[in-house]
Scaffold this active site. Sequence first.
Site, mmCIF file in Angstrom:
data_model
loop_
_atom_site.group_PDB
_atom_site.id
_atom_site.type_symbol
_atom_site.label_atom_id
_atom_site.label_comp_id
_atom_site.label_asym_id
_atom_site.label_seq_id
_atom_site.Cartn_x
_atom_site.Cartn_y
_atom_site.Cartn_z
ATOM 1 N N ASP A 15 12.710 -3.974 -6.483
ATOM 2 C CA ASP A 15 13.081 -5.014 -5.524
ATOM 3 C C ASP A 15 13.588 -6.207 -6.332
ATOM 4 O OD1 ASP A 15 11.809 -4.023 -2.740
ATOM 5 O OD2 ASP A 15 10.553 -3.416 -4.408
ATOM 6 N N SER A 22 9.390 5.104 -3.771
ATOM 7 C CA SER A 22 9.257 4.144 -2.681
ATOM 8 C C SER A 22 8.322 4.743 -1.642
ATOM 9 C CB SER A 22 10.630 3.901 -2.043
ATOM 10 O OG SER A 22 10.475 3.297 -0.781
ATOM 11 N N SER A 23 7.516 3.907 -1.023
ATOM 12 C CA SER A 23 6.639 4.407 0.051
ATOM 13 C C SER A 23 7.490 4.994 1.164
ATOM 14 C CB SER A 23 5.777 3.266 0.610
ATOM 15 O OG SER A 23 5.084 2.631 -0.437
ATOM 16 N N ARG A 24 8.698 4.441 1.360
ATOM 17 C CA ARG A 24 9.567 4.908 2.447
ATOM 18 C C ARG A 24 10.180 6.287 2.165
ATOM 19 N NH1 ARG A 24 10.836 -0.927 3.054
ATOM 20 N NH2 ARG A 24 10.158 -1.516 5.139
ATOM 21 N N GLN A 28 7.579 -10.075 7.523
ATOM 22 C CA GLN A 28 8.777 -9.753 6.747
ATOM 23 C C GLN A 28 9.581 -8.584 7.336
ATOM 24 O OE1 GLN A 28 6.387 -8.914 3.159
ATOM 25 N NE2 GLN A 28 7.722 -7.156 2.803
ATOM 26 N N GLY A 65 0.803 -1.228 0.000
ATOM 27 C CA GLY A 65 0.000 0.000 0.000
ATOM 28 C C GLY A 65 0.833 1.274 0.000
ATOM 29 N N HIS A 92 3.765 1.666 -8.064
ATOM 30 C CA HIS A 92 2.686 0.681 -7.874
ATOM 31 C C HIS A 92 1.686 0.762 -9.029
ATOM 32 C CE1 HIS A 92 3.691 1.390 -3.429
ATOM 33 N NE2 HIS A 92 3.836 0.089 -3.557
ATOM 34 N N GLY A 114 7.954 -5.404 -9.169
ATOM 35 C CA GLY A 114 8.834 -4.340 -9.651
ATOM 36 C C GLY A 114 10.295 -4.753 -9.615
HETATM 37 P P1 AMP Z 1 5.767 -2.469 -1.854
HETATM 38 O O1 AMP Z 1 4.399 -1.919 -1.649
HETATM 39 O O2 AMP Z 1 6.860 -1.497 -1.572
HETATM 40 O O3 AMP Z 1 5.961 -3.826 -1.209
HETATM 41 O O4 AMP Z 1 5.894 -2.735 -3.429
HETATM 42 C C1 AMP Z 1 4.936 -3.499 -4.116
HETATM 43 C C2 AMP Z 1 5.454 -3.776 -5.485
HETATM 44 O O5 AMP Z 1 5.710 -2.556 -6.162
HETATM 45 C C3 AMP Z 1 6.771 -4.575 -5.495
HETATM 46 O O6 AMP Z 1 6.735 -5.533 -6.548
HETATM 47 C C4 AMP Z 1 7.796 -3.516 -5.765
HETATM 48 O O7 AMP Z 1 8.965 -3.991 -6.408
HETATM 49 C C5 AMP Z 1 7.027 -2.584 -6.690
HETATM 50 N N1 AMP Z 1 7.621 -1.240 -6.668
HETATM 51 C C6 AMP Z 1 7.839 -0.462 -5.596
HETATM 52 N N2 AMP Z 1 8.436 0.691 -5.966
HETATM 53 C C7 AMP Z 1 8.622 0.620 -7.304
HETATM 54 C C8 AMP Z 1 9.201 1.487 -8.284
HETATM 55 N N3 AMP Z 1 9.713 2.663 -7.961
HETATM 56 N N4 AMP Z 1 9.209 1.075 -9.557
HETATM 57 C C9 AMP Z 1 8.697 -0.126 -9.918
HETATM 58 N N5 AMP Z 1 8.129 -0.989 -9.047
HETATM 59 C C10 AMP Z 1 8.096 -0.620 -7.759
#
Ligand code: AMP
Length: 284
Positions: free
Chosen positions: A150, A185-187, A61, A31, A37, A147
């Site tokens: 990661d 990145s969400s972070r 995780q 999220g 995303h 993505g």
């Molecule tokens: P997360 O919500 O951070 O666990 O990410 C969910 C999915 O989105 C994962 O498959 C990530 O690799 C992908 N994702 C996150 N940030 C990016 C980005 N900047 N570009 C492409 N994919 C992303």
Amino acid sequence: MKTIESSEVMQQTSEAFRLNKQTIGLVPTMGFFHEGHLELMRAGKRLTDQLVVSIFVNPYQFGPTEDYEMYPRDIEGDLSKARDVGVDVVFCPPVEDMYPSGFQTSVVVQEVTKHLCGLSRPSHFEGVTTVVAKLFNITMPHLAVFGQKDYQQLTIISRMVKDLNMDIKIVGIPIVREPDGLAMSSRNSYLSSEERKSALSLKKALDLAKQLFHEGETNPDKIIAEVKQLIRSHPKTEIDYVKMCHPVSLQDVETMEEKSLLALAVKVGKTRLIDNCLISKASE
Ligand code: AMP
């Protein structure tokens, strides 16, 4: 767009899609959506009939000193963005539904988990593969989108799917970046304005490595040394790792190969950021 919180209802919904001969796509997420995303969702939408997006901040995780409690959450904002992209189902289960009392099974991928982030986050990938295997069983997708941001996660999931004969196509999507190059990145929401500037060192480091390679440098240690120096010249940065590795096994390479992966993890202030790129003769 349907919002489903129960894994049982999600399973029934996916069974109905399959009975109707519709293909199912899954985008697993934690999220707090950004353009990265949404790109994954657009790809999933193009490739399947029914797109399911899961939103689940998976406690399993996160390490004991990591940011599980403070991880950014915005379910209303996420639902509205998912609706705009045309997502069919958002699956957002509570923790008790995913891990009811008595839960004790996990999925472990043995080798590719040992490198890169696996070194500093020892149980992280066991949490990832276990939750993703559960999400696959619950949503029964034909295809799942991840993505390349990661990169190790994508490699591990591809390995798991192959090793466990899961009949699911794994699709990887290139890293989506802010206009100045920072990988979304969400972070990133944790960064102060000073840290935000230092965070740009990751992309600058990747660009420097590519430039050195194209100028003829074939010794990964020399490239890594220059990359580390560039990152350290930015305030508030602390390198976790800078690795040049094989793009499939993720083992360190001793000379630059046909195609090598440069992977970085850097703490900027308290925020741990990752980034990567493939380096080959063909890459600019
Ligand atoms: P997360 O919500 O951070 O666990 O990410 C969910 C999915 O989105 C994962 O498959 C990530 O690799 C992908 N994702 C996150 N940030 C990016 C980005 N900047 N570009 C492409 N994919 C992303």
